[in-house]
Design an enzyme around this catalytic site. Sequence first.
Site, PDB file in Angstrom:
ATOM      1  N   LYS A  93       0.850  -1.193   0.000  1.00  0.00           N
ATOM      2  CA  LYS A  93       0.000   0.000   0.000  1.00  0.00           C
ATOM      3  C   LYS A  93       0.886   1.243   0.000  1.00  0.00           C
ATOM      4  O   LYS A  93       1.887   1.291   0.723  1.00  0.00           O
ATOM      5  CB  LYS A  93      -0.887  -0.036   1.244  1.00  0.00           C
ATOM      6  N   SER A 168      -9.524   1.574   3.199  1.00  0.00           N
ATOM      7  CA  SER A 168      -8.708   2.343   2.277  1.00  0.00           C
ATOM      8  C   SER A 168      -7.645   1.520   1.546  1.00  0.00           C
ATOM      9  O   SER A 168      -7.094   2.001   0.572  1.00  0.00           O
ATOM     10  CB  SER A 168      -8.040   3.491   3.029  1.00  0.00           C
ATOM     11  N   SER A 192      -9.579  -0.580   7.417  1.00  0.00           N
ATOM     12  CA  SER A 192      -9.020  -0.392   6.074  1.00  0.00           C
ATOM     13  C   SER A 192      -8.310  -1.603   5.469  1.00  0.00           C
ATOM     14  O   SER A 192      -8.002  -1.594   4.287  1.00  0.00           O
ATOM     15  CB  SER A 192      -8.076   0.807   6.053  1.00  0.00           C
TER      16      SER A 192
END
Lengths: 513, 99
Positions: A93, A168, A192
């Site tokens: 990420k 996210s 997330s």
Amino acid sequence: MPTNMENKEQKGINMQLNKLTAIDYLEMVKNRKISVEQVILSLFHQIDKVDKILKAYLKVNRDKALLEAKKIDKKLKNNEEISPLAGLPIAIKDIICTEGMETTCGSKILRGFIPPYDATVIKKIKEAGGIIIGKTNMDEFAMGSSNENSAFQVTLNPWDITRVPGGSSGGSAAAVAADEALVALGTDTGGSVRLPASFCGIIGIKPTYGRISRYGVISYASSLDQVGILSKRVKDAALLMKIISGYDALDSTSADIAVPDFLASCQDGIEDLKIGVPQEFFQSGLDIEVKERVLEAIDKISKLGSQIERTSLPNIEYALPAYYLIAMAEASSNLARYDGVQYGLRIEDNGTLEDMYTKTRSTGLGAEVIRRIMLGTYALSSGYYDDYYLKAQKVRTVIKQDFDHIFQKFDLLLCPTSPIPAFKVGERISDPLTMYLTDAYTLPVNLAGLPALSMNCGFTKKDNLPIGLQIIGRYFEEDKILRVAYNLERQLAEINRTKPNLSFSDSLKDGSS
Amino acid sequence: MTEKIITKTEVEYVAKLAKLELSEEQKELFSKQLNDILSFFAKLKELDTEQIEPAFHSHITHSTNHFHEDIPKPSLAQEVVLNLTEHKQDGYFQVPKIL
């Protein structure tokens, strides 16, 4: 014996290697059945095929990843000692700092920021022989539940490209679900990792607060943030957990607690476990198909021998406002550092230093980030502090006490990861409050600092969308969570075989079978 | 339940505190959205927390901070850090005039 893997014919792209689990990858690489390079090329091929549509990656680390792969293949060929991850390709990420590789956190304000150091988790992965294959898309500064808040692109859900992958860590989840990565790292502040894992039909684990170092992970809400893992199978997550967990002097919140062999703990049965099902997660607002599949999964766990009982978290309805107030307050403080002085975007307009701060921030930060900074600043400002921030911190204590109370009786808790399956792109983005409600079942876990995992437990009949079961454990008892998840996973053969239909890429060459 | 309604003037004040500049449109939109969100947050008032300690003075999972010995260690080299910006001079970050 080493095979002729340097053979030119075998260097070609193998269509199936991108679909490997991390555990199978290690087995095959260590037995010289496949080369690291073949797997990396197969992943690049898949990325080329599907990522124009899915947009899971912000950046693919093509040259360096291949170079690393060749180095490890050479070691394998020479029968040198092989590191634990043996070149395992991992997607990261874009919130986690990677030395020499742009890290944007999904924000224009960090475009072009090339970290001069690796986060501790990246250091650990590299030391264990893992290969970073790319940086994945995310909601800006991890603020969002759909990936629609990325400043650069909207990642789509591989199961249905009219829907969001969740957020996210949506880029990481979509990449793993669409076989564009074997495993991925994400971060989880209020869900997330678990929410996108649920929406994309994969495994997502958020360990106990303090289990994994956050050094080099861009901060959103420091009392809640934790690094997590997204994978296709439970044991893949267990493998990575062992590698990246552990005390780090560079993170003052890091816990100095022994790291068990999470892989080994998967092997045992679950007859000894007492599991609670908090009824508050099964009330109004829960999609009926989500409820049915989750109850079926709970029934399967019961048949495997665990003792299951209903229980209650009476104050859970207060978790959501408390969570958002705390997260926003911490965000307003953490994001004050983006002022244009030392790195990232700078907008100067022949004004003063103060003007530069304001112009840089207003230009570089997106609407949701500004909204949260505004609310956080308000909640911390003189006159409102007691009513909002202090109140939220007291409610946080109440939520923690509720969990502590039922964890005296139960080893684990079971509930849905999300009240709904993946929603449509555009459906919730214009109404922030509705978007916040998506995290209702995941964020209480962060408030209490507990570990939890989401795994696919079936699909909706109507739209064939994955449904996530959430397993919540006691502090530092991720081993029990993984044990139940692995025992259940073995009962879900048909669900495990079901893959998203990526036929949207068929117009391109080499359509998937 | 008495709710604090945030006015446009307050939105402007908060933006100033946060070093943000909002357009007229943003001010209108944020006033409405912030009001909606804050009214929802007001739900917390239902819960009696008179006897409850706030959660922020200890880490939630373990109650002590970790301290390490105060021994200087090498940090990132000055040139490495200054490489992150074009705005520098004589080993310093360069910024516009302060007043």
